[in-house]
Design a protein around this motif. Structure first.
Motif, mmCIF file in Angstrom:
data_model
loop_
_atom_site.group_PDB
_atom_site.id
_atom_site.type_symbol
_atom_site.label_atom_id
_atom_site.label_comp_id
_atom_site.label_asym_id
_atom_site.label_seq_id
_atom_site.Cartn_x
_atom_site.Cartn_y
_atom_site.Cartn_z
ATOM 1 N N TRP A 259 -4.220 10.537 9.261
ATOM 2 C CA TRP A 259 -2.758 10.627 9.250
ATOM 3 C C TRP A 259 -2.255 11.226 10.562
ATOM 4 N N TRP A 260 -2.942 12.247 11.060
ATOM 5 C CA TRP A 260 -2.538 12.891 12.317
ATOM 6 C C TRP A 260 -2.601 11.894 13.469
ATOM 7 N N LEU A 261 -3.703 11.167 13.550
ATOM 8 C CA LEU A 261 -3.866 10.191 14.626
ATOM 9 C C LEU A 261 -2.825 9.082 14.525
ATOM 10 N N TYR A 262 -2.527 8.636 13.314
ATOM 11 C CA TYR A 262 -1.496 7.609 13.147
ATOM 12 C C TYR A 262 -0.149 8.127 13.634
ATOM 13 N N THR A 263 0.207 9.336 13.210
ATOM 14 C CA THR A 263 1.515 9.887 13.558
ATOM 15 C C THR A 263 1.685 10.005 15.067
ATOM 16 N N MET A 264 0.671 10.527 15.756
ATOM 17 C CA MET A 264 0.753 10.690 17.199
ATOM 18 C C MET A 264 0.792 9.340 17.909
ATOM 19 N N THR A 265 -0.029 8.401 17.454
ATOM 20 C CA THR A 265 -0.078 7.081 18.086
ATOM 21 C C THR A 265 1.202 6.306 17.829
ATOM 22 N N LEU B 137 0.852 -1.183 0.000
ATOM 23 C CA LEU B 137 0.000 0.000 0.000
ATOM 24 C C LEU B 137 0.892 1.239 0.000
ATOM 25 N N SER B 138 0.388 2.315 -0.570
ATOM 26 C CA SER B 138 1.116 3.575 -0.501
ATOM 27 C C SER B 138 1.277 3.985 0.957
ATOM 28 N N ARG B 139 2.236 4.842 1.194
ATOM 29 C CA ARG B 139 2.557 5.270 2.560
ATOM 30 C C ARG B 139 1.339 5.830 3.294
ATOM 31 N N LEU B 140 0.557 6.678 2.641
ATOM 32 C CA LEU B 140 -0.562 7.323 3.320
ATOM 33 C C LEU B 140 -1.726 6.358 3.550
ATOM 34 N N LEU B 141 -2.042 5.538 2.554
ATOM 35 C CA LEU B 141 -3.115 4.557 2.749
ATOM 36 C C LEU B 141 -2.732 3.553 3.825
ATOM 37 N N GLY B 142 -1.456 3.204 3.884
ATOM 38 C CA GLY B 142 -1.001 2.282 4.919
ATOM 39 C C GLY B 142 -1.204 2.836 6.312
ATOM 40 N N LYS B 143 -0.935 4.124 6.495
ATOM 41 C CA LYS B 143 -1.144 4.745 7.803
ATOM 42 C C LYS B 143 -2.612 4.680 8.211
ATOM 43 N N GLU B 144 -3.497 4.918 7.256
ATOM 44 C CA GLU B 144 -4.926 4.899 7.560
ATOM 45 C C GLU B 144 -5.392 3.494 7.944
ATOM 46 N N GLU C 285 -16.316 16.019 16.787
ATOM 47 C CA GLU C 285 -15.259 16.758 17.450
ATOM 48 C C GLU C 285 -13.924 16.438 16.790
ATOM 49 N N PRO C 286 -13.040 17.412 16.648
ATOM 50 C CA PRO C 286 -11.731 17.113 16.064
ATOM 51 C C PRO C 286 -10.952 16.166 16.960
ATOM 52 N N PRO C 287 -10.089 15.325 16.378
ATOM 53 C CA PRO C 287 -9.364 14.323 17.154
ATOM 54 C C PRO C 287 -8.655 14.845 18.395
ATOM 55 N N PRO C 288 -7.973 16.021 18.356
ATOM 56 C CA PRO C 288 -7.294 16.449 19.577
ATOM 57 C C PRO C 288 -8.231 16.574 20.768
ATOM 58 N N HIS C 289 -9.469 17.062 20.546
ATOM 59 C CA HIS C 289 -10.417 17.214 21.643
ATOM 60 C C HIS C 289 -10.864 15.851 22.157
ATOM 61 N N VAL C 290 -11.086 14.914 21.242
ATOM 62 C CA VAL C 290 -11.459 13.561 21.642
ATOM 63 C C VAL C 290 -10.401 12.971 22.562
ATOM 64 N N PHE C 291 -9.144 13.154 22.213
ATOM 65 C CA PHE C 291 -8.072 12.570 23.000
ATOM 66 C C PHE C 291 -7.877 13.297 24.325
ATOM 67 N N LEU D 197 -13.800 10.193 9.482
ATOM 68 C CA LEU D 197 -12.630 11.060 9.608
ATOM 69 C C LEU D 197 -12.072 11.399 8.229
ATOM 70 N N ALA D 198 -11.602 12.618 8.071
ATOM 71 C CA ALA D 198 -10.911 12.992 6.837
ATOM 72 C C ALA D 198 -9.562 12.279 6.797
ATOM 73 N N PRO D 199 -9.023 12.011 5.604
ATOM 74 C CA PRO D 199 -7.705 11.369 5.525
ATOM 75 C C PRO D 199 -6.647 12.085 6.355
ATOM 76 N N GLU D 200 -6.680 13.427 6.359
ATOM 77 C CA GLU D 200 -5.689 14.185 7.125
ATOM 78 C C GLU D 200 -5.800 13.908 8.617
ATOM 79 N N GLU D 201 -7.025 13.699 9.096
ATOM 80 C CA GLU D 201 -7.220 13.383 10.510
ATOM 81 C C GLU D 201 -6.687 11.991 10.832
#
Length: 224
Positions: free
Chosen positions: A149-155, A110-117, A189-195, A143-147
């Motif tokens: 990716w953000w959640l993957y990166t932080m996790t 899978l491409s890098r971004l799809l793999g993260k999702e 709610e945006p992911p940061p608020h959820v967390f 969730l939008a793809p960008e969201e």
């Protein structure tokens, strides 16, 4: 007479799997689906690609980036998410004018971004009750793809190891956020608020999301 130069264009590798084009970047993810119906499905992250042999060896080792296993998923749970993930990814690949992918026995790049999702979704369901998987799918799709990716990166930064990070910190929060928290609708709610909400109820496991304020240092004056 001098030898004539070849005018044939340099051939490029066609994208393989789900949107992975080695000519653009060799960074990709690999879904390994075993032939046996009871064996777990492995999702690993790779930085190298060989045109002849494909991705490198999958590893659990700390300090080794290429081929690092990100998640090992029960076959039943993989079967529960595989079709919807395929449809979602192929819908987006079609919009980009790329070929659709299919899941097959063996390695599936899978491409890098799809793999993260995909890894984010797998982290959400790896320890979840199977009855909650449809909820996780809806919330993940919301969730939008960008969201994603953000959640993957932080996790991944905190608990990305397939074994040592399982059920801890951000991995645990991902499971609660996608299987229980209603984020899969238009005005979630945006992911940061959820967390932040999850962190308040699980402070020992969750890393802090607040940035500490800088404190001023007071200078001591020496009187002569």
């Amino acid at each position: 007479m001098p030898a004539s130069r070849s005018t044939r264009p340099v051939t490029q590798e066609a994208p393989v799997g789900f949107g992975f084009n080695p000519d653009e970047s060799t960074h990709h993810f690999l879904v390994t689906i075993p032939a046996g119906n009871r064996q777990e499905v492995l999702i690993s992250e790779h930085y190298r690609w060989d045109a002849a042999s494909g991705s490198g060896t999958i590893t659990f080792a700390d300090g080794v980036d290429d081929g690092k296993l990100r998640v090992s998923l029960d076959r039943g749970k993989w079967n529960a998410i595989a079709d919807e993930v395929r449809v979602e990814f192929n819908r987006r690949l079609k919009r980009q004018g790329l070929s659709a992918g299919i899941w097959k026995t063996g390695g599936n790049p899978l491409s890098r971004l799809l793999g993260k999702e995909l890894v984010l979704l797998a982290w959400a369901v790896e320890d979840a009750d199977p009855v909650l998987i449809p909820t996780a799918m809806r919330n993940w799709a919301g969730l939008a793809p960008e969201e994603r990716w953000w959640l993957y990166t932080m996790t991944n930064a905190a608990t990305g190891h397939a074994v040592h990070g399982r059920g801890k910190g951000w991995r645990k929060a991902v499971r609660f956020a996608l299987t229980e928290n209603p984020v899969g609708h238009a005005h979630h709610e945006p992911p940061p608020h959820v967390f932040r909400l999850l962190a308040e109820s699980d402070r020992d496991d969750m890393p802090s999301l607040t940035v500490p304020k800088a404190t001023r240092r007071t200078r001591k004056t020496v009187r002569s």
